[in-house]
Design an enzyme around this catalytic site. Structure first.
Site, mmCIF file in Angstrom:
data_model
loop_
_atom_site.group_PDB
_atom_site.id
_atom_site.type_symbol
_atom_site.label_atom_id
_atom_site.label_comp_id
_atom_site.label_asym_id
_atom_site.label_seq_id
_atom_site.Cartn_x
_atom_site.Cartn_y
_atom_site.Cartn_z
ATOM 1 C CG MET A 91 -1.877 -1.123 1.147
ATOM 2 S SD MET A 91 -2.995 -1.488 2.663
ATOM 3 C CE MET A 91 -4.130 -0.214 2.246
ATOM 4 C CG LEU A 92 4.190 1.958 0.343
ATOM 5 C CD1 LEU A 92 5.819 1.589 0.251
ATOM 6 C CD2 LEU A 92 3.904 3.404 1.343
ATOM 7 C CG HIS A 223 35.175 12.204 -0.856
ATOM 8 N ND1 HIS A 223 34.714 11.617 0.251
ATOM 9 C CD2 HIS A 223 35.955 13.165 -0.575
ATOM 10 C CE1 HIS A 223 35.077 12.313 1.417
ATOM 11 N NE2 HIS A 223 36.060 13.055 1.048
#
Length: 254
Positions: A91-92, A223
């Site tokens: 349920m998303l 980075h």
């Protein structure tokens, strides 16, 4: 209770308590098609998102009474599909979209099955939480039943060692990766920390595309970025694979 920890009082106008959701499926007259909703009202579907009919009827003994069908084995209805919260699978919103795409593929004759185990989930708390795949207890239980308990690997890392998280002042957080020591498959990933909802996709995509940890080990992460938390987890996992005796040239130099 008395405590030495700092306490904060937050004054609000209202507090929302949400204990769950129920599907809005009443009134669709699915019983006329022989569809029996489950006890919570969800529509049963198969792996292709086709609605399942039969499976015990709806408690009415006589066929045709009140539009009902008698008890019968479950069968997939070839031209009726159900996607999203109404089927209760996941349920998303993004899961519903993926189910819709899967249903259309099947409608067009291109067989497709959505692997719900590879669909990520996130909570936009502070810090964020995100996960994909199984939890450690669930994976270990499955491995025990299937006879590969010794192959389950688990590694952790922390955001406090990440340069970007430190620079943002958001160094609280951790990551956990569950994997198969021999194949290098990702079995589950759990993140709590800065941008966790974004970071989880590297693992969910790896699961969906069957990308192994040695393959992920080859990827370079910029980075300083929070994505290095993922890189750190992968490095730790590959090191565990080496200690377990896994032979793969991608693990060299870990």
């Amino acid at each position: 209770a008395a405590t030495k920890e700092p306490r904060e009082v937050l004054e609000v106008d209202a507090c929302l308590v949400a204990t769950g959701r129920v599907p809005f499926t009443k009134g669709l007259n699915l019983g006329a098609l022989g569809v029996q909703l489950d006890r919570r009202g969800f529509v049963p579907v198969d792996a292709h998102m086709r609605v399942m009919a039969g499976g015990g009827g709806n408690g009415v003994a006589e066929a045709g009474k009140n539009g009902a069908h008698p008890a019968s084995p479950q069968r997939a209805m070839p031209h009726v599909f159900c996607v999203g919260d109404a089927n209760g699978r996941f349920m998303l919103a993004h899961a519903a979209s993926a189910q819709g795409i899967s249903a259309v593929e099947n409608i067009l004759g291109r067989t497709h099955v959505l692997d719900h185990a590879t669909v990520p989930a996130a909570c936009f708390t502070h810090p964020e939480m995100a996960f994909v795949g199984g939890t450690e207890p669930a994976v270990r239980e499955r491995a025990q039943k299937e006879g590969w308990a010794e192959s389950v690997g688990v590694v952790k890392t922390y955001f406090k060692g990440n340069s970007k998280a430190l620079a943002e002042g958001e160094a609280d957080g951790l990551g956990k990766l569950i994997f198969h020591k021999q194949s290098g498959a990702v079995l589950g990933a759990h993140l709590l920390g800065l941008h966790a909802a974004d970071l989880i996709h590297e693992f969910s995509n790896a699961m969906a595309l069957h990308t192994t940890l040695p393959d992920l080990r080859r990827a370079v992460h910029a980075h300083p970025t929070v994505s290095e938390v993922v890189e750190e987890l992968v490095r730790h996992a590959c090191a565990d694979m080496c200690r377990a005796g896994t032979k793969d040239h991608a693990l060299a130099g870990v």
